[in-house]
Motif scaffolding. Sequence first.
Motif, PDB file in Angstrom:
ATOM      1  N   GLU A  75       0.853  -1.201   0.000  1.00 43.11           N
ATOM      2  CA  GLU A  75       0.000   0.000   0.000  1.00 43.11           C
ATOM      3  C   GLU A  75       0.878   1.236   0.000  1.00 43.11           C
ATOM      4  OE1 GLU A  75      -3.940   2.000   2.000  1.00 43.11           O
ATOM      5  OE2 GLU A  75      -2.593   0.939   3.373  1.00 43.11           O
ATOM      6  N   GLY A  77       0.863   4.930   0.645  1.00 43.77           N
ATOM      7  CA  GLY A  77       0.029   5.910   1.342  1.00 43.77           C
ATOM      8  C   GLY A  77      -0.869   5.156   2.300  1.00 43.77           C
ATOM      9  N   THR A  78      -0.342   4.881   3.496  1.00 40.95           N
ATOM     10  CA  THR A  78      -1.087   3.998   4.428  1.00 40.95           C
ATOM     11  C   THR A  78      -1.869   4.780   5.484  1.00 40.95           C
ATOM     12  OG1 THR A  78       0.773   3.857   5.934  1.00 40.95           O
ATOM     13  CG2 THR A  78       0.642   2.196   4.241  1.00 40.95           C
ATOM     14  N   TRP A  79      -1.406   6.021   5.749  1.00 48.32           N
ATOM     15  CA  TRP A  79      -2.023   6.855   6.787  1.00 48.32           C
ATOM     16  C   TRP A  79      -2.049   6.099   8.116  1.00 48.32           C
ATOM     17  CZ3 TRP A  79      -7.734   8.922   6.828  1.00 48.32           C
ATOM     18  CH2 TRP A  79      -7.825  10.066   7.638  1.00 48.32           C
ATOM     19  N   PHE A 106       3.809   1.724   2.812  1.00 48.01           N
ATOM     20  CA  PHE A 106       4.767   2.810   2.558  1.00 48.01           C
ATOM     21  C   PHE A 106       4.103   4.137   2.907  1.00 48.01           C
ATOM     22  CE2 PHE A 106       8.059   0.782  -0.137  1.00 48.01           C
ATOM     23  CZ  PHE A 106       7.438  -0.416  -0.446  1.00 48.01           C
ATOM     24  N   THR A 108       5.280   8.419   4.425  1.00 47.83           N
ATOM     25  CA  THR A 108       6.215   9.290   5.157  1.00 47.83           C
ATOM     26  C   THR A 108       5.852   9.255   6.638  1.00 47.83           C
ATOM     27  OG1 THR A 108       4.730  11.171   4.916  1.00 47.83           O
ATOM     28  CG2 THR A 108       6.437  10.919   3.215  1.00 47.83           C
ATOM     29  N   PHE A 109       4.593   8.950   6.940  1.00 47.59           N
ATOM     30  CA  PHE A 109       3.979   9.086   8.271  1.00 47.59           C
ATOM     31  C   PHE A 109       4.103  10.537   8.765  1.00 47.59           C
ATOM     32  CE2 PHE A 109       4.671   4.566   7.800  1.00 47.59           C
ATOM     33  CZ  PHE A 109       3.418   4.086   8.133  1.00 47.59           C
ATOM     34  N   THR A 113       4.401  15.379   0.696  1.00 51.35           N
ATOM     35  CA  THR A 113       5.604  16.102   0.271  1.00 51.35           C
ATOM     36  C   THR A 113       5.150  17.163  -0.740  1.00 51.35           C
ATOM     37  OG1 THR A 113       5.916  14.347  -1.342  1.00 51.35           O
ATOM     38  CG2 THR A 113       7.194  14.184   0.684  1.00 51.35           C
ATOM     39  N   TYR A 130      -2.765  14.591   6.783  1.00 47.37           N
ATOM     40  CA  TYR A 130      -2.542  13.146   6.908  1.00 47.37           C
ATOM     41  C   TYR A 130      -1.264  12.780   7.659  1.00 47.37           C
ATOM     42  CZ  TYR A 130      -6.381  12.533   3.593  1.00 47.37           C
ATOM     43  OH  TYR A 130      -7.612  12.549   2.982  1.00 47.37           O
ATOM     44  N   ASP A 166       9.803   9.082   2.073  1.00 45.39           N
ATOM     45  CA  ASP A 166       9.234   9.496   0.788  1.00 45.39           C
ATOM     46  C   ASP A 166       9.372   8.355  -0.218  1.00 45.39           C
ATOM     47  OD1 ASP A 166       8.698  10.634  -1.673  1.00 45.39           O
ATOM     48  OD2 ASP A 166       9.772  12.489  -1.236  1.00 45.39           O
ATOM     49  N   TYR A 187      -1.871  -0.979  -3.828  1.00 46.51           N
ATOM     50  CA  TYR A 187      -2.918   0.032  -3.666  1.00 46.51           C
ATOM     51  C   TYR A 187      -2.256   1.411  -3.639  1.00 46.51           C
ATOM     52  CZ  TYR A 187      -6.914   2.475  -1.530  1.00 46.51           C
ATOM     53  OH  TYR A 187      -7.939   3.344  -1.259  1.00 46.51           O
ATOM     54  N   PRO A 195       5.200  11.082  -6.336  1.00 44.92           N
ATOM     55  CA  PRO A 195       5.295   9.805  -5.614  1.00 44.92           C
ATOM     56  C   PRO A 195       4.591   8.662  -6.338  1.00 44.92           C
ATOM     57  CG  PRO A 195       3.873  11.362  -4.413  1.00 44.92           C
ATOM     58  CD  PRO A 195       4.518  12.131  -5.537  1.00 44.92           C
TER      59      PRO A 195
HETATM   60  C1  LIG Z   1      -5.145   9.734   1.591  1.00 41.16           C
HETATM   61  S1  LIG Z   1      -3.896   9.223   2.652  1.00 41.16           S
HETATM   62  C2  LIG Z   1      -3.933   7.484   2.554  1.00 41.16           C
HETATM   63  C3  LIG Z   1      -5.187   6.884   3.167  1.00 41.16           C
HETATM   64  C4  LIG Z   1      -5.117   5.378   3.338  1.00 41.16           C
HETATM   65  N1  LIG Z   1      -4.743   4.697   2.125  1.00 41.16           N
HETATM   66  C5  LIG Z   1      -6.451   4.869   3.795  1.00 41.16           C
HETATM   67  O1  LIG Z   1      -7.219   4.352   2.957  1.00 41.16           O
HETATM   68  O2  LIG Z   1      -6.740   4.969   5.000  1.00 41.16           O
HETATM   69  C6  LIG Z   1      -2.453   9.579   1.742  1.00 41.16           C
HETATM   70  C7  LIG Z   1      -1.160   9.182   2.414  1.00 41.16           C
HETATM   71  O3  LIG Z   1      -0.090   9.317   1.480  1.00 41.16           O
HETATM   72  C8  LIG Z   1       1.079   9.664   2.192  1.00 41.16           C
HETATM   73  N2  LIG Z   1       2.040  10.267   1.261  1.00 41.16           N
HETATM   74  C9  LIG Z   1       1.871  11.367   0.500  1.00 41.16           C
HETATM   75  N3  LIG Z   1       2.981  11.615  -0.223  1.00 41.16           N
HETATM   76  C10 LIG Z   1       3.872  10.654   0.090  1.00 41.16           C
HETATM   77  C11 LIG Z   1       5.206  10.354  -0.326  1.00 41.16           C
HETATM   78  N4  LIG Z   1       5.860  11.126  -1.205  1.00 41.16           N
HETATM   79  N5  LIG Z   1       5.813   9.275   0.203  1.00 41.16           N
HETATM   80  C12 LIG Z   1       5.164   8.477   1.107  1.00 41.16           C
HETATM   81  N6  LIG Z   1       3.907   8.705   1.532  1.00 41.16           N
HETATM   82  C13 LIG Z   1       3.267   9.778   1.032  1.00 41.16           C
HETATM   83  C14 LIG Z   1       0.561  10.654   3.247  1.00 41.16           C
HETATM   84  O4  LIG Z   1       1.438  10.754   4.335  1.00 41.16           O
HETATM   85  C15 LIG Z   1      -0.794  10.050   3.611  1.00 41.16           C
HETATM   86  O5  LIG Z   1      -0.710   9.243   4.758  1.00 41.16           O
END
Ligand SMILES: C[S@@+](CC[C@H](N)C(=O)[O-])C[C@H]1O[C@@H](n2cnc3c(N)ncnc32)[C@H](O)[C@@H]1O
Length: 256
Positions: A75, A77-79, A106, A108-109, A113, A130, A166, A187, A195
């Motif tokens: 996944e 973007g895990t939030w 994956f 940034t938690f 960016t 997020y 990132d 996902y 990204p």
């Molecule tokens: C919409 S949220 C994800 C929601 C999650 N998939 C869910 O269904 O609960 C988007 C996530 O992408 C992460 N994100 C955004 N840009 C990123 C990057 N360049 N590298 C890693 N994570 C990134 C954010 O930190 C955020 O947690």
Amino acid sequence: MSVEQERTFQIETTASDDQQMYRQRLVQMFEKSPLPLGERLFNIGMYTRSSILVKFLVMSDIYLRVRDIPGQFLEFGTWWGQNLILLENLRAIHEPFNKQRVIVGFDTFDGYTELSDKDKPSEVWGENSYSTGLSYVDYLRELLEIHEGSNVLGQIRGCHRLIVGDVEKTAPKYFVDHPQTIVAFAYFDMGLYKPTKAALSAIKPHLVSGSVVLLDELTWSESPGEAVAFKEVFSRDEVRVEKCALYPSKTIVTIR
Ligand SMILES: C[S@@+](CC[C@H](N)C(=O)[O-])C[C@H]1O[C@@H](n2cnc3c(N)ncnc32)[C@H](O)[C@@H]1O
């Protein structure tokens, strides 16, 4: 975030004011529930809205599509990690004896960016949007461990990985560090061009026929970057693209 805290950023929603009011009331009912905590958790469906439940159904449907394909679930973007936990529990239901099914998150938690010129500026991608805070990673690891431990063959560990940072850096590195990886399911839920392009490019050589890529925002006008990245990485004859029947804003891409 506790139930007392309000979100300090906007998340994507098409809910009307009325719907949002009822959602807020549900939060209040959850908070003041007469059910003891353990019972509340056991009966969590009492507080699960249809728009959340449908996400569980979609994940289960996709799990069944890729169940016969070996490889990992990723996944981007895990939030808070709900999907990772959901996938671990679906693994326990759909293939309880498969401890080869590595599930990787994956993020940034630390939120988003910077935007590129292929993205549309929006509060959704704001600076602290997020962000779970880096200290959350340990909590999520422990929660995953607890779920894995309470499932069949819980004594066999190592099905979960959290990759912090990132994805423009971490996704390519992941496949250098784990060259044996086959990606059965990925996902994508970051919504931004750079990204998404980096992670799609990183997984592409590791997908096999039948692997599924789920795109959260392919046709959403607020996040054009996801579609641009997708069209740059995959050509029409490499994939079958399908609208998700239960959740029309999601797109299911199957590798030919
Ligand atoms: C919409 S949220 C994800 C929601 C999650 N998939 C869910 O269904 O609960 C988007 C996530 O992408 C992460 N994100 C955004 N840009 C990123 C990057 N360049 N590298 C890693 N994570 C990134 C954010 O930190 C955020 O947690």
